[in-house]
Design a protein around this motif. Sequence first.
Motif, mmCIF file in Angstrom:
data_model
loop_
_atom_site.group_PDB
_atom_site.id
_atom_site.type_symbol
_atom_site.label_atom_id
_atom_site.label_comp_id
_atom_site.label_asym_id
_atom_site.label_seq_id
_atom_site.Cartn_x
_atom_site.Cartn_y
_atom_site.Cartn_z
ATOM 1 N N ILE A 108 0.845 -1.185 0.000
ATOM 2 C CA ILE A 108 0.000 0.000 0.000
ATOM 3 C C ILE A 108 0.890 1.247 0.000
ATOM 4 N N GLY A 109 0.295 2.389 -0.289
ATOM 5 C CA GLY A 109 1.056 3.634 -0.256
ATOM 6 C C GLY A 109 1.866 3.857 -1.528
ATOM 7 N N GLN A 110 3.001 4.534 -1.394
ATOM 8 C CA GLN A 110 3.832 4.929 -2.515
ATOM 9 C C GLN A 110 4.933 3.909 -2.819
ATOM 10 N N ALA A 111 4.883 2.737 -2.160
ATOM 11 C CA ALA A 111 5.968 1.762 -2.301
ATOM 12 C C ALA A 111 6.082 1.265 -3.728
ATOM 13 N N GLN A 112 7.322 0.965 -4.121
ATOM 14 C CA GLN A 112 7.583 0.325 -5.392
ATOM 15 C C GLN A 112 7.440 -1.181 -5.227
ATOM 16 N N GLY A 113 7.142 -1.879 -6.309
ATOM 17 C CA GLY A 113 7.032 -3.323 -6.251
ATOM 18 C C GLY A 113 8.386 -3.984 -6.090
ATOM 19 N N ASP A 114 8.364 -5.262 -5.669
ATOM 20 C CA ASP A 114 9.597 -6.035 -5.501
ATOM 21 C C ASP A 114 10.109 -6.519 -6.846
ATOM 22 N N SER A 115 11.409 -6.512 -6.984
ATOM 23 C CA SER A 115 12.048 -7.041 -8.188
ATOM 24 C C SER A 115 13.125 -8.025 -7.784
ATOM 25 N N GLY A 116 13.432 -8.934 -8.705
ATOM 26 C CA GLY A 116 14.435 -9.949 -8.401
ATOM 27 C C GLY A 116 13.791 -11.134 -7.702
ATOM 28 N N THR A 117 14.270 -11.437 -6.490
ATOM 29 C CA THR A 117 13.761 -12.584 -5.724
ATOM 30 C C THR A 117 13.044 -12.082 -4.472
ATOM 31 N N ALA A 118 11.870 -12.628 -4.181
ATOM 32 C CA ALA A 118 11.112 -12.216 -2.994
ATOM 33 C C ALA A 118 10.162 -13.337 -2.577
ATOM 34 N N THR A 119 9.879 -13.371 -1.275
ATOM 35 C CA THR A 119 8.883 -14.312 -0.742
ATOM 36 C C THR A 119 7.511 -13.651 -0.778
ATOM 37 N N ALA A 136 -3.285 -37.406 8.188
ATOM 38 C CA ALA A 136 -3.202 -38.836 7.902
ATOM 39 C C ALA A 136 -1.904 -39.099 7.156
ATOM 40 N N SER A 137 -1.464 -40.349 7.190
ATOM 41 C CA SER A 137 -0.188 -40.691 6.559
ATOM 42 C C SER A 137 -0.351 -40.888 5.059
ATOM 43 N N GLY A 138 0.740 -40.624 4.331
ATOM 44 C CA GLY A 138 0.745 -40.755 2.882
ATOM 45 C C GLY A 138 1.651 -39.701 2.272
ATOM 46 N N ILE A 139 1.623 -39.590 0.933
ATOM 47 C CA ILE A 139 2.413 -38.569 0.232
ATOM 48 C C ILE A 139 1.452 -37.494 -0.249
ATOM 49 N N ALA A 140 1.594 -36.305 0.304
ATOM 50 C CA ALA A 140 0.672 -35.201 0.015
ATOM 51 C C ALA A 140 1.228 -34.319 -1.098
ATOM 52 N N ASP A 141 0.404 -34.055 -2.099
ATOM 53 C CA ASP A 141 0.781 -33.164 -3.199
ATOM 54 C C ASP A 141 0.242 -31.766 -2.933
ATOM 55 N N ILE A 142 1.098 -30.759 -3.163
ATOM 56 C CA ILE A 142 0.707 -29.360 -3.048
ATOM 57 C C ILE A 142 1.166 -28.669 -4.331
ATOM 58 N N THR A 143 0.242 -28.019 -5.027
ATOM 59 C CA THR A 143 0.554 -27.461 -6.343
ATOM 60 C C THR A 143 0.161 -25.991 -6.410
ATOM 61 N N LEU A 144 1.089 -25.164 -6.875
ATOM 62 C CA LEU A 144 0.798 -23.764 -7.163
ATOM 63 C C LEU A 144 0.292 -23.715 -8.604
ATOM 64 N N THR A 145 -1.019 -23.538 -8.798
ATOM 65 C CA THR A 145 -1.583 -23.640 -10.141
ATOM 66 C C THR A 145 -1.438 -22.350 -10.935
ATOM 67 N N SER A 146 -1.513 -21.191 -10.255
ATOM 68 C CA SER A 146 -1.368 -19.931 -10.983
ATOM 69 C C SER A 146 -1.029 -18.800 -10.019
ATOM 70 N N VAL A 147 -0.439 -17.732 -10.580
ATOM 71 C CA VAL A 147 -0.138 -16.519 -9.821
ATOM 72 C C VAL A 147 -0.554 -15.323 -10.672
ATOM 73 N N LYS A 148 -1.398 -14.468 -10.086
ATOM 74 C CA LYS A 148 -1.712 -13.202 -10.746
ATOM 75 C C LYS A 148 -0.788 -12.142 -10.160
ATOM 76 N N GLU A 149 -0.003 -11.466 -11.038
ATOM 77 C CA GLU A 149 0.951 -10.447 -10.609
ATOM 78 C C GLU A 149 0.390 -9.056 -10.905
ATOM 79 N N ILE A 150 0.524 -8.149 -9.954
ATOM 80 C CA ILE A 150 0.096 -6.762 -10.155
ATOM 81 C C ILE A 150 1.300 -5.864 -9.917
ATOM 82 N N ASN A 151 1.568 -4.921 -10.841
ATOM 83 C CA ASN A 151 2.689 -4.016 -10.649
ATOM 84 C C ASN A 151 2.221 -2.711 -10.008
ATOM 85 N N SER A 152 3.136 -1.802 -9.747
ATOM 86 C CA SER A 152 2.801 -0.569 -9.047
ATOM 87 C C SER A 152 1.944 0.360 -9.901
ATOM 88 N N GLN A 153 1.818 0.090 -11.199
ATOM 89 C CA GLN A 153 0.939 0.855 -12.075
ATOM 90 C C GLN A 153 -0.437 0.212 -12.180
#
Length: 534
Positions: A104-115, A125-142
Amino acid sequence: MKITRWISLFAVISLLFTTLFSVHVFAASSSSYSLQPSSSTIIAGDEFTITISGNRLMDLFGYEVNVSYDTGLLQFQGAVNSIGGFAIEPIVQQGKITFAGTKIGQAQGDSGTATLCTLRFKAVASGIADITLTSVKEINSQLMSTTQLSNTATKVTVNSVEISTPNDGVSVSGTTIVKIQDSIAVVNVEANRRSVSIPIREIGELPVSIRTGSLTINIKAELLKALKKQLGNSEGALLEVMFPPVDNINAVETVLKKNKAKVNIVGEVFDVSISLKATNGHQVIAEQVGSNVELIFSYKGNVLDAKLLGIYYINSDLTNWEYIDSIVNAQTETVTATLTHLSQYALVEYNKSFSDIPSTHWAFRTIQILAAKHIVNGVTIEEFNPNKATTRAEFTSLLVRALDLKASSFQGSSFVDVTSDAWYAKDVEAAYTTGLVNGVSKERFMPDAVMTREQMAASILRAFKWKNKQEVQPVNARDTFKDDSGISSWAREDVHMALTTGLMKGKPGNVFQPKSATSRVEAAQAIMNLLTVR
């Protein structure tokens, strides 16, 4: 400027969550994303996190991530935004999570690497659990956006802990031991544990018994069925039972000692709660449990008077501790009570004496035990007044308390001389509808009249039959007492059956005194006989 930034903030939120309006799209992004679990191998019952990070970012001002996960093995617990600003509450539906955050505010967006954010899960329960990032919507400072189809995935192995128990084949998830025994889902918990989470699918339609060092909580299948119905979609849900200790033991003793009784709190005081939690975090809490929960305290009998033990709960306004009808089993050293609601519970040794019932009195032990069960009370805190006559209302209330009877739905009295606001009205109605007492006529009960000994014989015999679900064989006894002819014809058979079953005794001089008033101490002894004679 503030107005401009709030308009911009509103626009960011709109960009994150709507597909109904067209948006400006900036040049195709070269960014990429990764999922990093806090541990790739965990134990069922434990929590872990997934960190979503971006690489080769360009002016990332806000984002919306869409993640899918295995609801059979994992339960979503929450999310934390990592780019500053604020985040929108996660939307969780059928194993899919949508989470968004923005600066929020006048901040610039992150560039490079960021969390971007961290997601928190609990393994159920026991087993092998799959977790998938299906999509990311990116918004820039504009406030321009683009959507990255990711399909970046990670796996987490959820293991069960095996505890060596001789020849019992116990399977363990996390710190809870679950096995099916005599059609009951038995969960053994370490003595130092104060809560347990059980995947509902491991229980099925069975009742549950949760067992710790000093406390057992038995939950009927009917309650679990009701909770699942309230929750709606119970796939992947967890049954959460909590029983943390309560620190105010001194307060418990103070309240119970107001009746000048000697009070001993046995072990810990527990605050018991039961709930069913869905994978999206929605939770249904059991409050009124309708006799579907049973509480069992264990004790060591070598230092206790077992007959004075009982289970108590704190009432709704948190001002008094009240006795629950409790069953003491001296052989197994347990005390059991059926609960109708959930609260704080304590096992208490309650030793109440009266100045006019000395230890040498023939009924001292009877009064002591019945006072511990809160069946009898004194006429004052210190006096019992053993020879005072018992009224019909008073004896009826003794019966109701001894048998833990309750009027199912009190809508008024069946007798014209029992007003609905009388202290004994509900007790008289409960005893009458159960068939334990009759009126002196169809319309009158005469609650303030004394209870005669032959009337008590008839009532105590009916109570014995009701309690033991059995009939008593009639006896052909004549002239048992010198005053046998004075027994009313309607009561003669009941009197003799009460005598042969051990519910009552005659008076000195081989008399019964059928029309005499029943004293308070005689009434107490008859109630004691009702509870002990088989």
